[in-house]
Design an enzyme around this catalytic site. Structure first.
Site, PDB file in Angstrom:
ATOM      1  N   ASP A  95     108.638 114.015  46.221  1.00 52.95           N
ATOM      2  CA  ASP A  95     109.825 113.515  45.539  1.00 52.95           C
ATOM      3  C   ASP A  95     110.923 113.360  46.587  1.00 52.95           C
ATOM      4  O   ASP A  95     110.848 113.916  47.693  1.00 52.95           O
ATOM      5  CB  ASP A  95     110.238 114.508  44.450  1.00 52.95           C
ATOM      6  N   ASP A 152     115.013 112.802  45.895  1.00 52.77           N
ATOM      7  CA  ASP A 152     116.264 113.509  45.610  1.00 52.77           C
ATOM      8  C   ASP A 152     116.001 114.978  45.329  1.00 52.77           C
ATOM      9  O   ASP A 152     115.207 115.322  44.450  1.00 52.77           O
ATOM     10  CB  ASP A 152     116.963 112.880  44.401  1.00 52.77           C
TER      11      ASP A 152
END
Length: 344
Positions: free
Chosen positions: A26, A28
């Protein structure tokens, strides 16, 4: 990863970057926050990559194109090509292409990421419900997306046009705080139409399928900071996961996680890719669980922690006590004092 009830984080005698062929990362809260690299991310990823681990960046944000994301990562000091980026726009475009004729028109409510992904699948983006679309797709369009776009989607959906959404994350982090995400925008159209979209993004299977198709991963490790997207997505895909504590998940949320939100491994940040993971063991005679210098037990109404050592070892031991006590549910025992002792 077992689909059963996880009762403790697992250990690994090898560094995770050697035990798995691909990291599905991922962005953020894991690699960057507010556009800036998170501490230790750049160096850790460089070491993992140099050791032979493939790095793929998996994001539910459908606004930016893979080229744009790759450019941002490269500017941060993480050399990345567009082929290393997988977005929910790509996952939803594939989902649509499997359900409408080749060359079909698709009404786009969102940004360039969606348009590029649709064209990649041979579909034609259009802007109006009056353009005879075969589908409607909705993805995050940024803070300046006009309100009239939601009306356009509603007109088409009410006419019976199939509705798709890249993802339904209710919030999205920004440099100024937490802002409404695509899920909030989807709710506007849902309220106006009473319809339900078909969703592609994490934690649902279309997103996991897209990452495997594009990376060719044989033994992937999902790396994320969110229990309800990253870790649940790994659970749904039947693969292992590493939760890093650089994003939205805190210690209390981790202890309360139900089985489908329990990660295989837990670490402070991306340096966890470069090390083995300590075993959490039963302390014997029903005396709880031990990790490093800590022993954790589930009392009648609280989680108890004894010993001294690395804070993460204590958190791992607490997870074992909490998850065993919770079983199929979420832990309801008070762990406040134990977490405070760990500085969490």
């Amino acid at each position: 990863m077992s689909q059963g009830v996880r009762t403790r984080p697992e250990g690994s005698g090898q560094p995770l970057s050697e035990a798995y062929d691909t990291a599905l990362l991922d962005l953020d809260g894991v690699v960057y926050a507010g556009g800036s690299a998170i501490a230790h991310a750049v160096d850790s990823l460089a070491v993992a990559r140099s050791g032979g681990m493939r790095l793929a960046y998996v994001t539910n944000n459908a606004l930016r194109t893979p080229d744009t994301v790759a450019g941002h990562l490269t500017e941060l000091g993480i050399p990345t090509g567009a082929d290393d980026v997988i977005t929910s726009a790509q996952a939803v475009a594939r989902l649509i292409s499997e359900q409408v004729p080749a060359g079909a028109r698709v009404l786009v409510i969102g940004g360039d990421g969606l348009r590029v992904a649709l064209r990649e699948r041979g579909l034609v983006p259009v802007e109006s419900a009056d353009d005879d679309p075969a589908a409607v797709v909705q993805g995050y369009g940024g803070p300046d997306l006009p309100w009239g776009r939601f009306a356009e989607a509603s007109y088409a959906v009410r006419r019976g046009v199939p509705w798709f959404a890249s993802n339904t994350d209710l919030t999205i982090p920004s440099g100024r705080g937490i802002a409404p995400g695509n899920g909030a925008a989807v709710e506007v159209v849902r309220i106006a139409t009473g319809a339900e979209p078909k969703v592609a993004g994490k934690p649902l299977p279309p997103m996991h399928r897209e990452t495997i198709i594009r990376t060719g991963a044989k033994h992937p490790l999902v790396v994320g900071d969110r229990l309800d997207t990253d870790i649940e997505g790994a659970f749904n895909g039947g693969v292992d996961s590493l939760l890093v504590l650089t994003g939205v998940t805190d210690g209390a949320q981790l202890l309360a996680a139900p089985p489908h939100h329990r990660p295989t491994y837990v670490d402070a940040d991306l340096r966890g890719l470069l090390t083995g993971q300590p075993e959490v063991t039963g302390a014997g005679d029903g005396a709880g669980f031990r990790c490093g210098g800590w022993t954790a037990t589930a009392g009648a109404d609280r989680l108890e922690l004894a010993g001294d050592g690395e804070a993460l070892d204590g958190l791992r031991a607490l997870c074992a006590a909490a998850w065993t006590a919770a079983g199929e549910g979420s832990c309801a025992l008070d762990g406040g004092k134990a977490l405070a002792r760990l500085g969490l």
